[in-house]
Design an enzyme around this catalytic site. Structure first.
Site, PDB file in Angstrom:
ATOM      1  N   ARG A  34     -66.613 -11.596  -3.046  1.00 26.78           N
ATOM      2  CA  ARG A  34     -66.092 -12.836  -2.480  1.00 26.78           C
ATOM      3  C   ARG A  34     -64.733 -13.247  -3.021  1.00 26.78           C
ATOM      4  NH1 ARG A  34     -71.323 -12.792  -3.007  1.00 26.78           N
ATOM      5  NH2 ARG A  34     -72.638 -13.295  -1.227  1.00 26.78           N
ATOM      6  N   HIS A 117     -79.892  -7.813 -10.050  1.00 26.26           N
ATOM      7  CA  HIS A 117     -79.705  -7.149  -8.756  1.00 26.26           C
ATOM      8  C   HIS A 117     -79.837  -5.631  -8.858  1.00 26.26           C
ATOM      9  CE1 HIS A 117     -77.454 -10.946  -7.142  1.00 26.26           C
ATOM     10  NE2 HIS A 117     -78.757 -11.092  -7.162  1.00 26.26           N
ATOM     11  N   CYS A 125     -87.847   5.227  -4.774  1.00 26.94           N
ATOM     12  CA  CYS A 125     -88.464   5.578  -3.495  1.00 26.94           C
ATOM     13  C   CYS A 125     -89.145   4.325  -2.938  1.00 26.94           C
ATOM     14  CB  CYS A 125     -89.488   6.689  -3.671  1.00 26.94           C
ATOM     15  SG  CYS A 125     -90.427   6.999  -2.155  1.00 26.94           S
ATOM     16  N   CYS A 128     -93.214   5.451  -2.554  1.00 28.41           N
ATOM     17  CA  CYS A 128     -94.129   5.686  -3.684  1.00 28.41           C
ATOM     18  C   CYS A 128     -93.666   5.018  -4.977  1.00 28.41           C
ATOM     19  CB  CYS A 128     -94.337   7.189  -3.922  1.00 28.41           C
ATOM     20  SG  CYS A 128     -92.943   8.019  -4.725  1.00 28.41           S
TER      21      CYS A 128
HETATM   22  P1  NAD Z   1     -68.526 -12.717  -6.191  1.00 29.03           P
HETATM   23  O1  NAD Z   1     -67.890 -11.526  -5.600  1.00 29.03           O
HETATM   24  O2  NAD Z   1     -69.237 -13.680  -5.358  1.00 29.03           O
HETATM   25  O3  NAD Z   1     -67.450 -13.549  -7.000  1.00 29.03           O
HETATM   26  C1  NAD Z   1     -66.636 -12.990  -7.943  1.00 29.03           C
HETATM   27  C2  NAD Z   1     -65.790 -14.147  -8.527  1.00 29.03           C
HETATM   28  O4  NAD Z   1     -65.064 -13.624  -9.618  1.00 29.03           O
HETATM   29  C3  NAD Z   1     -64.779 -14.729  -7.548  1.00 29.03           C
HETATM   30  O5  NAD Z   1     -64.820 -16.139  -7.604  1.00 29.03           O
HETATM   31  C4  NAD Z   1     -63.428 -14.207  -8.059  1.00 29.03           C
HETATM   32  O6  NAD Z   1     -62.376 -15.113  -7.838  1.00 29.03           O
HETATM   33  C5  NAD Z   1     -63.713 -14.067  -9.523  1.00 29.03           C
HETATM   34  N1  NAD Z   1     -62.923 -13.050 -10.209  1.00 29.03           N
HETATM   35  C6  NAD Z   1     -62.599 -11.811  -9.768  1.00 29.03           C
HETATM   36  N2  NAD Z   1     -61.961 -11.126 -10.735  1.00 29.03           N
HETATM   37  C7  NAD Z   1     -61.890 -11.950 -11.819  1.00 29.03           C
HETATM   38  C8  NAD Z   1     -61.368 -11.824 -13.126  1.00 29.03           C
HETATM   39  N3  NAD Z   1     -60.791 -10.680 -13.552  1.00 29.03           N
HETATM   40  N4  NAD Z   1     -61.461 -12.873 -13.965  1.00 29.03           N
HETATM   41  C9  NAD Z   1     -62.036 -14.048 -13.583  1.00 29.03           C
HETATM   42  N5  NAD Z   1     -62.567 -14.226 -12.342  1.00 29.03           N
HETATM   43  C10 NAD Z   1     -62.499 -13.177 -11.481  1.00 29.03           C
HETATM   44  O7  NAD Z   1     -69.443 -12.158  -7.311  1.00 29.03           O
HETATM   45  P2  NAD Z   1     -70.868 -12.589  -7.592  1.00 29.03           P
HETATM   46  O8  NAD Z   1     -70.987 -14.067  -7.602  1.00 29.03           O
HETATM   47  O9  NAD Z   1     -71.236 -11.806  -8.745  1.00 29.03           O
HETATM   48  O10 NAD Z   1     -71.732 -12.106  -6.314  1.00 29.03           O
HETATM   49  C11 NAD Z   1     -71.547 -10.893  -5.676  1.00 29.03           C
HETATM   50  C12 NAD Z   1     -72.799 -10.037  -5.608  1.00 29.03           C
HETATM   51  O11 NAD Z   1     -72.415  -8.739  -5.283  1.00 29.03           O
HETATM   52  C13 NAD Z   1     -73.467  -9.932  -6.930  1.00 29.03           C
HETATM   53  O12 NAD Z   1     -74.716 -10.482  -6.762  1.00 29.03           O
HETATM   54  C14 NAD Z   1     -73.594  -8.440  -7.250  1.00 29.03           C
HETATM   55  O13 NAD Z   1     -74.947  -8.051  -7.137  1.00 29.03           O
HETATM   56  C15 NAD Z   1     -72.869  -7.724  -6.181  1.00 29.03           C
HETATM   57  N6  NAD Z   1     -71.694  -6.939  -6.611  1.00 29.03           N
HETATM   58  C16 NAD Z   1     -71.698  -6.252  -7.798  1.00 29.03           C
HETATM   59  C17 NAD Z   1     -70.577  -5.546  -8.199  1.00 29.03           C
HETATM   60  C18 NAD Z   1     -70.605  -4.812  -9.511  1.00 29.03           C
HETATM   61  O14 NAD Z   1     -71.668  -4.392  -9.954  1.00 29.03           O
HETATM   62  N7  NAD Z   1     -69.455  -4.649 -10.188  1.00 29.03           N
HETATM   63  C19 NAD Z   1     -69.441  -5.511  -7.399  1.00 29.03           C
HETATM   64  C20 NAD Z   1     -69.475  -6.206  -6.175  1.00 29.03           C
HETATM   65  C21 NAD Z   1     -70.608  -6.920  -5.805  1.00 29.03           C
HETATM   66 ZN    ZN Z   2     -91.696   8.754  -2.960  1.00 33.97          ZN
END
Ligand code: NAD
Ligand code: ZN
Length: 253
Positions: A34, A117, A125, A128
């Site tokens: 986001r 998450h 799987c 199973c």
């Molecule tokens: P989000 O994407 O909703 O929000 C990320 C926030 O971090 C934003 O407001 C952005 O402005 C801010 N941001 C980005 N870079 C930054 C930095 N260097 N310093 C400070 N702020 C920074 O993230 P979310 O709320 O964690 O939700 C997204 C969902 O997507 C999560 O639930 C996760 O499961 C999944 N996801 C995970 C990964 C990963 O594992 N790295 C990557 C993408 C999405």
């Molecule tokens: Zn299986």
């Protein structure tokens, strides 16, 4: 000034809980969802719903292909992840609750990471329940299997991550809420704090203790925050941790 006050809260806390989102990993080259350059601007969200994944082999093919191309498997932890691990080593923040699936907290040295998450480093799987490291499955995709089946039962394989429409793992969510109940300070870093139920974790701490938000943009829980650090996590978290370390050195015990 604010940073010093926050460092004192953390140093004097009974138990600080670190809660992280995709933003802490952008400085490791993994896009968030986001943020301004988030995945939502590039990827079809349909790929991420469990309902589509289960019925549509083409969605599964594209998902596996996307995993092959994913930056997550080559990424290294950044200064933000390392600062979080240092807070654990200092004895003030023993647990990290993360929404991230990338495994970078563990790579940085954090030992108790609650992955609400799931993780991209394993497959599960859906029939199973067999769960194993993702390596062999990615090898099969690389060798031409578009939609690899479970090696044990022939069922549907998926990364061990929570997709949209999919329930969180109850024991993992319970653990996250237990940690929120016993924490008096929460540092919420790199998250819009808009995805529930995960975002209830910092909310629970914020309603009875001190919520510290470290994010470049406004979040859904800014109204609850005792302090908001509008900064990059890779800059603010190491600076904060340095100050926590100094505060602890000043107050032995
Ligand atoms: P989000 O994407 O909703 O929000 C990320 C926030 O971090 C934003 O407001 C952005 O402005 C801010 N941001 C980005 N870079 C930054 C930095 N260097 N310093 C400070 N702020 C920074 O993230 P979310 O709320 O964690 O939700 C997204 C969902 O997507 C999560 O639930 C996760 O499961 C999944 N996801 C995970 C990964 C990963 O594992 N790295 C990557 C993408 C999405
Ligand atoms: Zn299986």
């Amino acid at each position: 000034m604010t940073l010093e006050r926050v460092a004192d809260w953390v140093a004097n806390s009974e138990r600080t809980l670190v809660f992280t989102g995709a933003g802490i990993s952008t400085e490791s080259g993994i896009p968030d969802f986001r943020g301004p350059n988030g995945l939502w601007t590039k990827v079809d969200p349909k790929l991420f719903t469990i309902q589509n994944y289960v019925v549509d082999p083409e969605i599964r093919r594209r998902s596996w292909q996307a995993r092959l191309d994913s930056e997550m498997f080559d990424a290294a932890p950044n200064a933000g992840h390392r600062a979080v691990a240092r807070l654990e080593a200092l004895g003030v923040a023993p647990v990290v609750v993360t929404q991230n699936i990338d495994g970078l907290h563990q790579a940085a040295g954090s030992r108790d990471v609650v992955e609400v998450h799931g993780t991209v480093h394993e497959v599960v799987c859906l029939d199973c329940g067999m769960q194993e490291p993702i390596g062999p499955t990615l090898d099969r995709v690389r060798n031409g299997e578009a939609d690899p089946a479970c090696p044990s039962c022939g069922g549907l394989l998926k990364t061990a991550t929570i997709s949209f429409g999919q329930n969180l793992v109850p024991e993992v969510l319970d653990r996250a809420f237990e940690e929120a109940e016993v924490a008096d300070v929460c540092i919420a870093a790199g998250s819009t704090l808009s995805v529930t139920p995960a975002a209830h974790v910092p909310r629970i701490v914020g309603e009875k203790g001190k919520l510290v938000i470290v994010n470049e943009e406004p979040t859904e829980l800014d109204h609850l925050a005792a302090a908001i650090l509008t900064a990059k996590t890779g800059t603010a978290l190491p600076a904060l941790t340095d100050l926590v370390e100094s505060a602890l050195a000043r107050e032995p015990g």
